[in-house]
Scaffold this motif. Structure first.
Motif, PDB file in Angstrom:
ATOM      1  N   VAL A  52       2.503  -2.363   6.735  1.00 58.32           N
ATOM      2  CA  VAL A  52       2.691  -0.912   6.774  1.00 58.32           C
ATOM      3  C   VAL A  52       2.899  -0.348   5.366  1.00 58.32           C
ATOM      4  O   VAL A  52       2.276   0.640   4.988  1.00 58.32           O
ATOM      5  CB  VAL A  52       3.880  -0.544   7.688  1.00 58.32           C
ATOM      6  N   LYS A  53       3.784  -1.005   4.583  1.00 58.04           N
ATOM      7  CA  LYS A  53       4.035  -0.496   3.224  1.00 58.04           C
ATOM      8  C   LYS A  53       3.788  -1.608   2.213  1.00 58.04           C
ATOM      9  O   LYS A  53       2.732  -1.700   1.629  1.00 58.04           O
ATOM     10  CB  LYS A  53       5.480   0.011   3.114  1.00 58.04           C
ATOM     11  N   LYS A  54       4.821  -2.462   2.035  1.00 56.20           N
ATOM     12  CA  LYS A  54       4.740  -3.513   1.014  1.00 56.20           C
ATOM     13  C   LYS A  54       3.578  -4.466   1.330  1.00 56.20           C
ATOM     14  O   LYS A  54       3.477  -4.971   2.438  1.00 56.20           O
ATOM     15  CB  LYS A  54       6.074  -4.285   1.016  1.00 56.20           C
ATOM     16  N   GLY A  55       2.733  -4.672   0.342  1.00 65.23           N
ATOM     17  CA  GLY A  55       1.636  -5.622   0.506  1.00 65.23           C
ATOM     18  C   GLY A  55       0.365  -5.018   1.086  1.00 65.23           C
ATOM     19  O   GLY A  55      -0.659  -5.696   1.170  1.00 65.23           O
ATOM     20  N   ARG A  56       0.421  -3.745   1.464  1.00 64.53           N
ATOM     21  CA  ARG A  56      -0.762  -3.126   2.091  1.00 64.53           C
ATOM     22  C   ARG A  56      -1.943  -3.042   1.111  1.00 64.53           C
ATOM     23  O   ARG A  56      -3.058  -3.450   1.417  1.00 64.53           O
ATOM     24  CB  ARG A  56      -0.378  -1.732   2.615  1.00 64.53           C
ATOM     25  N   LYS A  76      -2.429  -4.694  -1.661  1.00 64.76           N
ATOM     26  CA  LYS A  76      -2.889  -6.033  -2.046  1.00 64.76           C
ATOM     27  C   LYS A  76      -3.817  -6.595  -0.957  1.00 64.76           C
ATOM     28  O   LYS A  76      -4.886  -7.132  -1.251  1.00 64.76           O
ATOM     29  CB  LYS A  76      -1.657  -6.939  -2.230  1.00 64.76           C
ATOM     30  N   ARG A  77      -3.401  -6.456   0.311  1.00 64.63           N
ATOM     31  CA  ARG A  77      -4.214  -6.981   1.421  1.00 64.63           C
ATOM     32  C   ARG A  77      -5.574  -6.285   1.474  1.00 64.63           C
ATOM     33  O   ARG A  77      -6.605  -6.911   1.630  1.00 64.63           O
ATOM     34  CB  ARG A  77      -3.452  -6.776   2.739  1.00 64.63           C
ATOM     35  N   LEU A  78      -5.553  -4.951   1.307  1.00 64.61           N
ATOM     36  CA  LEU A  78      -6.818  -4.204   1.369  1.00 64.61           C
ATOM     37  C   LEU A  78      -7.759  -4.620   0.237  1.00 64.61           C
ATOM     38  O   LEU A  78      -8.964  -4.770   0.448  1.00 64.61           O
ATOM     39  CB  LEU A  78      -6.541  -2.701   1.318  1.00 64.61           C
ATOM     40  N   LYS A  79      -7.176  -4.857  -0.960  1.00 64.08           N
ATOM     41  CA  LYS A  79      -7.998  -5.301  -2.102  1.00 64.08           C
ATOM     42  C   LYS A  79      -8.618  -6.655  -1.802  1.00 64.08           C
ATOM     43  O   LYS A  79      -9.799  -6.872  -2.028  1.00 64.08           O
ATOM     44  CB  LYS A  79      -7.116  -5.418  -3.355  1.00 64.08           C
ATOM     45  N   GLU A  80      -7.787  -7.573  -1.265  1.00 65.02           N
ATOM     46  CA  GLU A  80      -8.299  -8.911  -0.922  1.00 65.02           C
ATOM     47  C   GLU A  80      -9.437  -8.810   0.091  1.00 65.02           C
ATOM     48  O   GLU A  80     -10.458  -9.470  -0.017  1.00 65.02           O
ATOM     49  CB  GLU A  80      -7.183  -9.761  -0.288  1.00 65.02           C
ATOM     50  N   LEU A  81      -9.218  -7.945   1.093  1.00 68.15           N
ATOM     51  CA  LEU A  81     -10.202  -7.842   2.172  1.00 68.15           C
ATOM     52  C   LEU A  81     -11.511  -7.193   1.731  1.00 68.15           C
ATOM     53  O   LEU A  81     -12.542  -7.383   2.371  1.00 68.15           O
ATOM     54  CB  LEU A  81      -9.609  -7.052   3.344  1.00 68.15           C
ATOM     55  N   SER A  82     -11.441  -6.436   0.622  1.00 64.47           N
ATOM     56  CA  SER A  82     -12.650  -5.716   0.199  1.00 64.47           C
ATOM     57  C   SER A  82     -13.764  -6.686  -0.204  1.00 64.47           C
ATOM     58  O   SER A  82     -14.922  -6.293  -0.289  1.00 64.47           O
ATOM     59  CB  SER A  82     -12.325  -4.741  -0.936  1.00 64.47           C
ATOM     60  N   THR A  83     -13.414  -7.972  -0.420  1.00 63.71           N
ATOM     61  CA  THR A  83     -14.469  -8.949  -0.761  1.00 63.71           C
ATOM     62  C   THR A  83     -14.777  -9.878   0.428  1.00 63.71           C
ATOM     63  O   THR A  83     -15.532 -10.833   0.293  1.00 63.71           O
ATOM     64  CB  THR A  83     -14.037  -9.818  -1.977  1.00 63.71           C
ATOM     65  N   GLU A  84     -14.175  -9.600   1.567  1.00 65.96           N
ATOM     66  CA  GLU A  84     -14.404 -10.424   2.765  1.00 65.96           C
ATOM     67  C   GLU A  84     -15.872 -10.312   3.189  1.00 65.96           C
ATOM     68  O   GLU A  84     -16.455  -9.230   3.135  1.00 65.96           O
ATOM     69  CB  GLU A  84     -13.459  -9.933   3.883  1.00 65.96           C
ATOM     70  N   THR A  85     -16.442 -11.419   3.615  1.00 68.58           N
ATOM     71  CA  THR A  85     -17.858 -11.373   4.006  1.00 68.58           C
ATOM     72  C   THR A  85     -18.045 -11.455   5.524  1.00 68.58           C
ATOM     73  O   THR A  85     -19.141 -11.297   6.027  1.00 68.58           O
ATOM     74  CB  THR A  85     -18.647 -12.532   3.343  1.00 68.58           C
ATOM     75  N   LYS A  86     -16.945 -11.719   6.251  1.00 60.20           N
ATOM     76  CA  LYS A  86     -17.070 -11.811   7.714  1.00 60.20           C
ATOM     77  C   LYS A  86     -16.615 -10.488   8.357  1.00 60.20           C
ATOM     78  O   LYS A  86     -15.887  -9.698   7.746  1.00 60.20           O
ATOM     79  CB  LYS A  86     -16.165 -12.937   8.246  1.00 60.20           C
ATOM     80  N   THR A  87     -16.987 -10.301   9.607  1.00 55.82           N
ATOM     81  CA  THR A  87     -16.490  -9.160  10.383  1.00 55.82           C
ATOM     82  C   THR A  87     -14.967  -9.253  10.446  1.00 55.82           C
ATOM     83  O   THR A  87     -14.412 -10.333  10.619  1.00 55.82           O
ATOM     84  CB  THR A  87     -17.086  -9.220  11.813  1.00 55.82           C
ATOM     85  N   MET A  88     -14.296  -8.119  10.296  1.00 59.30           N
ATOM     86  CA  MET A  88     -12.818  -8.112  10.322  1.00 59.30           C
ATOM     87  C   MET A  88     -12.303  -7.381  11.565  1.00 59.30           C
ATOM     88  O   MET A  88     -12.910  -6.388  11.976  1.00 59.30           O
ATOM     89  CB  MET A  88     -12.276  -7.401   9.074  1.00 59.30           C
TER      90      MET A  88
END
Ligand code: SAM
Length: 222
Positions: free
Chosen positions: A137-141, A143-155
């Motif tokens: 919700v707040k802390k780490g959001r 960072k997680r979104l940045k990490e996921l921006s390079t994900e190659t699979k359906t999320m």
């Protein structure tokens, strides 16, 4: 013999429970339920009168020892959550791990969970996917979104009604706005619906249509 059964329960439609799940809930010595009041509706519907105790995120640590002690004698426990499969964005993991560490047999019955119908009906690739549950919700959001921006699979994401718009907006900032998205609401319930389009269109849609309910977001990376 002692055993922990993890029992999936309906995510809306009371008919979505397997015959074996009902049998296990009837024959267990004890049912551990996330919210005993919520589960009483289901248990009453299927004439299940097994004793019920609460087991939720605020007492699971405290209760582990006494549950394991019960499971040391000839005792069967069925674990249920408010909806879907325990352990999937719900309490369950800690108890399963503790049972395994204490050589107590664990069996998870197959059954309802929200992400499978949402993923399959999204029309997005489901041969490989990444289940992300709730975004922080707040802390780490960020960072997680940045990490996921390079994900190659359906999320696949879970989201509550009051944060759906914020999350779609955040996704539009970290993924190409033309990325395909599918947002399923109220699965198996009367007002079930799925929006399919680009992230940009989904933001516009949910800005216009302030809808209630529970959501599963399925996002294709490109
Ligand atoms: N254990 C559940 C499962 O197996 O899917 C998930 C529990 S989690 C606390 C609740 C979230 O699951 C909701 O916020 C929503 O994202 C999703 N969910 C549960 N039921 C749903 C439904 N009927 N329609 C859409 N999403 C649902």
């Amino acid at each position: 013999m002692s055993k922990l059964f993890v029992v999936p329960t309906p995510i809306g439609n009371l008919g979505d429970i397997t015959l074996r799940s009902i049998e296990v809930l009837k024959s267990a010595d004890l049912i551990l339920a996330e919210d005993t009041r919520t589960s009483s509706k289901l248990l009453k519907h299927y004439d299940i009168d097994t004793p019920v105790e609460s087991f939720h995120m605020h007492n699971e640590h405290k209760k582990l020892e006494s549950i394991i002690n019960k499971l040391r004698s000839d005792f069967e426990i069925a674990l249920i959550s408010d909806a879907g499969t325990p352990g999937i964005s719900d309490p369950g993991f800690l108890l399963v791990r503790e049972c395994i560490n204490n050589e107590v047999e664990v069996e998870c019955l197959p059954g309802p969970t929200a992400f499978v119908p949402a993923l399959v009906s999204s029309g997005l690739p489901c041969d490989r996917f990444s289940f992300e549950g709730f975004l922080p919700v707040k802390k780490g959001r960020t960072k997680r979104l940045k990490e996921l921006s390079t994900e190659t699979k359906t999320m696949v994401f879970y989201e509550s009604p009051h944060r759906i718009l914020k999350t779609l907006n955040d996704l539009s900032n970290y993924f190409e706005v033309e990325s395909q998205i599918s947002v399923s609401r109220e699965l198996t319930k009367l007002y079930e619906e799925t929006f399919r389009g680009t992230i940009k269109e989904s933001v516009e849609h949910f800005e216009k249509n302030k809808t209630k309910g529970e959501f599963v977001i399925v996002l294709s990376p490109k």
